[in-house]
Design an enzyme around this catalytic site. Structure first.
Site, PDB file in Angstrom:
ATOM      1  N   GLY A   1       6.906   4.519   8.819  1.00 39.82           N
ATOM      2  CA  GLY A   1       5.865   5.445   8.587  1.00 39.82           C
ATOM      3  C   GLY A   1       6.401   6.160   9.972  1.00 39.82           C
ATOM      4  CB  SER A   2       4.321   8.300  12.257  1.00 32.14           C
ATOM      5  OG  SER A   2       2.960   7.530  12.113  1.00 32.14           O
ATOM      6  CB  THR A   3       6.971   6.995  16.314  1.00 33.61           C
ATOM      7  OG1 THR A   3       7.720   6.927  15.605  1.00 33.61           O
ATOM      8  CG2 THR A   3       6.647   6.108  17.509  1.00 33.61           C
ATOM      9  CD  GLU A   4      -0.908   9.006  15.991  1.00 35.09           C
ATOM     10  OE1 GLU A   4       0.493  10.867  15.712  1.00 35.09           O
ATOM     11  OE2 GLU A   4      -1.217   9.596  15.637  1.00 35.09           O
TER      12      GLU A   4
ATOM     13  CE  LYS B   1      -1.467   2.521   3.067  1.00 36.13           C
ATOM     14  NZ  LYS B   1      -1.691   4.235   2.819  1.00 36.13           N
TER      15      LYS B   1
ATOM     16  CD  GLU C   1      12.821   3.279   8.339  1.00 37.78           C
ATOM     17  OE1 GLU C   1      12.656   4.188   9.490  1.00 37.78           O
ATOM     18  OE2 GLU C   1      12.469   3.736   7.060  1.00 37.78           O
TER      19      GLU C   1
ATOM     20  CB  CYS D   1      12.313   8.222   9.136  1.00 34.86           C
ATOM     21  SG  CYS D   1      13.506   7.233   7.938  1.00 34.86           S
TER      22      CYS D   1
ATOM     23  N   GLY E   1       2.543   3.156  13.829  1.00 38.97           N
ATOM     24  CA  GLY E   1       4.041   2.464  14.330  1.00 38.97           C
ATOM     25  C   GLY E   1       3.013   1.353  15.433  1.00 38.97           C
TER      26      GLY E   1
ATOM     27  CD  GLU F   1       9.939  11.987  12.128  1.00 45.94           C
ATOM     28  OE1 GLU F   1       9.230  11.742  12.345  1.00 45.94           O
ATOM     29  OE2 GLU F   1      10.702  11.390  11.751  1.00 45.94           O
TER      30      GLU F   1
END
Lengths: 298, 507
Positions: free
Chosen positions: B264-267, B212, B286, B320, B269, B417
Site C-alpha cells: 500500500g502507500s508509503t505513508e 484484509k 511493498e 505501484c 507503511g 506518486e
C-alpha cells in the site's frame, strides 16, 4: 558503398508481436462489421499465380472480381486481379469497362534472381499489355548480402519502366525473416519510389502476418510525417478468414487512420479470403450461414 | 474517442501523387471503424451482504457494522460488506493460530501442496466470473482482469504449490519452519492478484493467514473464500476480514500476528513499521514508487512508445511500479512525443466491462480527487498537459490518459506518486544524467530501460536503485520473478524463491 539515404531503424520483436496481437482483441459488430467486410472486398487483389493458369481461369477470376456476390448484398467489386504477365492481355479484356484494375507480377517473380535487363523487359511488356499495376519482387539475395544500393537501384529502375503504372514492391518477408530487415526493406523501397509496399509473393511461408504488416505500416507512417506522401500497403498470402481481415483493418485504423482505409492505399492479396468474407456478409444480411456451395470459386 | 462518422464511404484519389503540407500531416487514428460495444456477459452472482470469513465460515461481525462497496464505473452499490473491529480481528487471529498449530503446520508438506494445486485449478475454473467481479468492484478493464490478473492469480498458486514439499531444496543445508500467523493487508489496485501474492507463499511454507482486502475492492477476496471452502481447505487456515484503515490498525497492533505483510502507500507503511519496531514480529512492506522509464536514442522507438503506454496507462496507472517518469534522450524527444501523442489518441476510455476498453474507471472518488489535485499542481507549476480529445462517461470516476511535457525534477508531478494515468516527461543528454535523474527519488521500486544495445542495458540496470528493472518491456509479471523495492518503496521480496523467505524461520 552501401550507405543508406536514411537512418536505420531497429525493431523490437517482443513488443511488436504484443502490439499486433492486441488488434485481434477489438470487437466489431453488426453494421460496422458489415461495412468493414465490404471495405475488405473492395480492397482485394484477387490473385491467381499458377503455372497452369489459362485465359479461361483468368476469366473466372475477373468475373468474380467485377461482381463478387449477388447484387442484393450490395458488395462492391474487388480492387484488382493479380496475374502473371502472360495473362495480362486476357485479364484486361475480361475487366474492360469495369473499375477492376489488372496487376501483373513482374521482375522474374517470385525469386527475382534474374538480370536487371530481363526484369525491366518483363515490366515493360506487362505495362504494354495494359497492366495498371506492377507487383515487383526485390532481390532478396542482394538484400541479405547487404547490397542495399543494388536493391534500391533496381526498384528505382523498375519504377521508371512502369511509366505511370502503380508499383508495388514485394519484400518476401518470410525470407527476410527479421523485423529489422523488414523495416529496412520498407524504408529502402519507399525511398526508391514504391507506391505500395507488399509483404509476400504467396509462394513462401510464412507470408503476411500482423506484426510484419505493423512494421511496414510504421515505416509508411514515418514517411508520411517526413514528406506528407501517403504510401500504400498490401499484405499478401496467408490471410484466409474474415476475422483475420478485420484484425488487419483494425490495425490499419489504429496505426495510419481513416485516410488509409481505401483501396487506393490498402489492399489484401488473397484468393481464398474473398469467399470467407462473402459468407460472413451473407450471414449478416440474411441472418444465417449459407453453404460454401453458394459461393463460386474465384 | 469513438468517431461519429464512418469513413468507409470516402474514396480517395490516389493520394500518393500529392504531398500533404507539413502543418496538415495528421493521422485520423481510430476514425475509420466503429467498434461496437462488446460487454462481457458472463453472469456473476453478487450477494446483498457479505460477512467475515473466519474459521472456514462466513460470520456476522461482532462490531455489527458494515460498509457499502460500489462499482466505480457507475457509482452503483454492489453489496454491503462487514466491517471488522478489534474483536473480530482477534477471533480471526485465534482461529488462524489454532489452525496453524493443530492442522496446517503439522500437515505433511506434500499435502499442503495438494491443497494449493486444488485452489489454483478452482481459480482457473472460476476465472471468468472472478474477472468480471474484479472489473465491477475495482473499475479495471475486463481485458486486463481476464488476460492478466486472473491468469497470474492461478499461476502464483501453481508456482508456490510446487515449492511446498521442496523447501529443503530452496534453502540447502538449513531447515525451515513456518513463522506462524501472517497478517496480510492488500491494496485495491490488483485485489485478487495481491491476495494470491500474499496467500500462496505463506500457505506453501506452513503459515496460516488473516487477510484484509482494501475497503473499495473486497468482493473478489470474499469469493476466493468460497473457492477455499470448495477446496476443503481446513477451517482457520485462511481468514478474510474486511474493513478500512482501523481494521488494518487492529491487525498490526495484535500481538498474536507473527508477521505483517503490507502492500500500500508509503505513508501507511511507515506507521506500520513504527508500530512493529522492537516487537520481534516480522515485517515486509511493498510501498509506492515513482519509476523512471528511460528511453535512449538507440531504442526501437515504436516499441518504446508501446512500453511507455504499458508503463503508465496499464490499470489506469494504479500500479505501484508504474513507469510514471519518462526520461527521454533529447535527440529523440520530438519523435517520441509525436508518437506518444498519436498513440494515446487510440486508447479507448469507458465501460470497463466492454472488451474494447483500454482504460477503465478510476478506483474511487478519493483517488480521482488526488489525481486532479496533482494534475492541477502540474499545470500551476508550468508544465504542459497533453490529453486526447475523448468523452468521458457521466456517472463514475474517470480520468483520460494524459502526459505532461516540460516537467523538471523540482515539480511535484515529478516527485510524488500520482497513481493515475498521468505521465511526467523529462529529458536527458547522457547516460550519466539519465541515471542521476532516475535515482533522484525517495522511491526505488522499479525502472525501465529502452535501448538496442545489450551492454548499455546491463550497465544502466546495475546502477539503477530499483528492485525491478525491465529492459525493452514494462509491467511484466511472473510468479518466478522476485518483486520488491529499495528505499521508501519498502523491503522484502514477493515472488520467486525469494518470496518464500519472509514466511520462514531458518535453522
Amino acid at each position: 558503398m552501401n550507405t543508406l539515404p536514411f537512418p536505420r531503424r531497429s525493431v523490437d520483436q517482443v513488443m511488436t508481436e504484443e502490439r499486433a496481437a492486441a488488434f485481434t482483441k477489438r470487437s466489431i459488430k453488426a453494421d460496422s462489421k458489415l461495412a468493414a467486410l465490404k471495405l475488405a472486398i473492395s480492397m482485394m487483389d484477387l490473385t491467381t499465380l499458377e503455372g497452369k493458369d489459362t485465359p479461361g481461369k483468368v476469366a473466372h477470376l475477373c468475373r468474380k472480381a467485377v461482381s463478387p456476390a449477388e447484387p442484393r448484398y450490395g458488395v462492391p467489386s474487388c480492387a484488382a486481379v493479380c496475374v502473371y504477365p502472360n495473362m495480362v492481355a486476357a485479364a484486361k479484356a475480361f475487366t474492360k469497362g469495369t473499375p477492376v484494375k489488372v496487376a501483373a507480377v513482374a521482375t522474374a517473380f517470385p525469386s527475382g534472381l534474374m538480370p536487371l535487363s530481363v526484369k525491366l523487359e518483363d515490366t515493360r511488356l506487362a505495362v504494354e499489355d495494359g497492366a495498371d499495376e506492377i507487383d515487383m519482387v526485390i532481390d532478396r539475395g542482394a538484400f541479405l548480402r547487404g547490397e542495399y544500393r543494388q536493391v534500391f537501384d533496381e526498384i528505382a529502375a523498375v519504377k521508371e519502366a512502369c511509366r505511370g503504372a502503380h508499383l508495388k514492391v514485394i519484400f518476401e518477408t518470410g525470407e527476410l525473416q527479421t523485423y529489422d530487415n523488414v523495416r529496412l526493406a520498407a524504408d529502402l523501397a519507399i525511398a526508391a519510389g514504391a507506391d505500395f509496399i507488399k509483404t509476400s509473393t504467396g509462394k513462401v511461408s510464412p507470408a503476411a502476418t500482423l506484426p510484419v504488416t505493423l512494421v511496414m505500416l510504421e515505416a509508411i507512417r514515418d514517411h508520411f510525417y517526413k514528406t506528407g506522401v501517403r504510401i500504400g500497403m498490401k499484405p499478401a498470402g496467408g490471410i484466409r478468414t474474415a476475422k483475420e481481415a478485420l484484425a488487419y483493418l483494425v490495425m490499419l485504423n489504429e496505426t495510419l487512420g481513416a485516410d488509409w482505409m481505401t483501396p487506393a492505399l490498402f489492399r489484401f492479396g488473397a484468393s481464398s479470403l474473398a469467399n470467407d468474407v462473402l459468407m460472413q456478409i451473407a450471414r449478416l444480411v440474411d441472418g444465417r450461414y449459407q453453404s460454401a456451395n453458394y459461393f463460386s470459386l474465384p | 474517442m469513438k468517431s461519429k462518422r464512418n469513413a468507409l464511404a470516402t474514396v480517395h484519389p490516389n493520394a500518393t501523387a500529392h504531398a500533404i503540407p507539413a502543418d496538415q500531416r495528421r493521422l485520423r487514428l481510430g476514425e475509420g471503424l466503429l467498434y461496437a460495444p462488446s460487454p462481457e456477459t458472463t453472469p456473476v452472482k453478487i450477494d446483498r451482504e457479505y460477512g467475515l470469513f473466519i474459521d472456514g465460515e462466513f460470520r456476522a461481525p461482532a462490531s455489527g457494522k458494515s460498509f457499502v462497496t460500489i462499482n466505480p464505473a457507475n457509482e452503483k452499490k454492489l453489496a454491503r460488506v462487514a466491517e471488522a473491529d478489534a474483536a473480530d480481528v482477534d477471533r480471526a487471529v485465534k482461529a488462524a493460530r489454532r489452525a496453524q498449530e493443530k492442522v496446517w503446520g503439522k500437515m505433511p508438506a506434500r499435502e499442503r501442496g495438494k491443497y494449493l494445486y486444488r485452489i489454483a485449478r478452482l481459480i482457473q475454473e472460476h476465472s471468468r466470473e472472478l474477472a468480471v467481479l474484479e472489473t465491477m468492484d475495482g473499475g479495471k478493464t475486463i481485458k486486463e482482469s481476464r488476460d492478466i490478473d486472473l491468469p497470474l492469480v492461478a499461476a502464483h498458486f501453481f508456482y508456490y504449490a510446487g515449492w511446498a514439499d521442496k523447501l529443503d531444496y530452496a534453502f540447502p543445508g538449513r531447515r525451515s519452519r513456518p513463522v506462524g500467523v501472517a497478517g496480510q493487508i492488500i491494496p485495491w489496485n490488483f485485489p485478487l492478484l495481491m491476495a494470491a501474492w500474499k496467500l500462496a507463499p505463506a500457505l506453501a511454507t506452513g503459515n496460516t493467514c488473516v487477510l484484509k482486502p482494501a475497503e473499495t475492492t473486497p468482493l473478489t477476496a470474499l469469493h476466493l473464500a468460497r473457492i477455499l471452502q470448495e477446496a476443503d481447505l481446513p477451517p482457520g487456515v485462511v481468514n478474510i476480514v474486511t474493513g478500512a484503515g482501523e481494521t488494518g490498525a487492529a491487525f498490526v497492533a495484535h500481538p498474536g500476528v507473527d508477521k505483517i505483510a503490507f502492500t500500500g502507500s508509503t505513508e501507511v507503511g511507515k506507521r506500520i513499521a513504527a508500530t512493529l519496531a522492537g516487537t520481534n514480529r516480522k515485517l515486509t512492506l511493498e510501498l509506492g514508487g515513482k519509476a523512471a522509464n528511460i528511453v535512449f536514442d538507440d531504442a526501437p522507438l515504436e516499441q518504446a512508445v508501446e512500453g511507455i503506454v504499458a508503463g503508465i496507462y496499464f490499470n489506469q496507472g494504479h500500479v505501484c511500479c508504474a513507469g510514471s517518469r519518462l526520461l527521454v534522450q533529447e535527440s529523440v524527444y520530438e519523435e517520441v512525443i509525436r508518437r506518444l501523442r498519436d498513440r494515446i489518441s487510440t486508447l479507448r476510455v469507458g465501460d470497463p466491462l466492454d472488451k474494447n476498453t483500454d482504460i477503465g474507471a478510476i478506483n474511487s472518488k478519493a483517488q480521482l480527487a488526488k489525481i486532479h489535485e496533482l494534475v492541477a499542481s502540474g499545470v500551476e507549476e508550468g508544465a504542459e498537459l497533453v490529453q486526447p480529445r475523448c468523452r468521458l462517461p457521466e456517472a463514475g470516476y474517470w480520468f483520460p490518459p494524459s502526459f505532461f511535457t516540460g516537467v523538471t525534477a523540482a515539480h511535484r508531478i515529478a516527485r510524488e506518486e500520482i497513481f493515475g494515468p498521468v505521465l511526467s516527461v523529462m529529458t536527458f543528454r547522457t547516460p550519466e544524467e539519465a541515471l542521476e535523474r532516475a535515482n533522484q527519488t525517495p522511491y526505488g521500486l522499479s525502472a525501465g530501460v529502452w535501448t538496442d544495445k545489450g551492454s548499455k542495458i546491463f550497465k544502466i540496470a546495475a546502477k539503477l536503485r530499483a528492485g525491478v528493472v525491465w529492459a525493452n518491456t514494462y509491467n511484466k509479471f511472473d510468479p518466478t520473478a522476485p518483486f520488491g523495492g529499495y528505499k521508501e518503496s519498502g523491503f522484502g521480496r514477493e515472488g520467486g524463491l525469494h518470496g518464500l523467505l519472509p514466511y520462514v524461520s531458518l535453522n
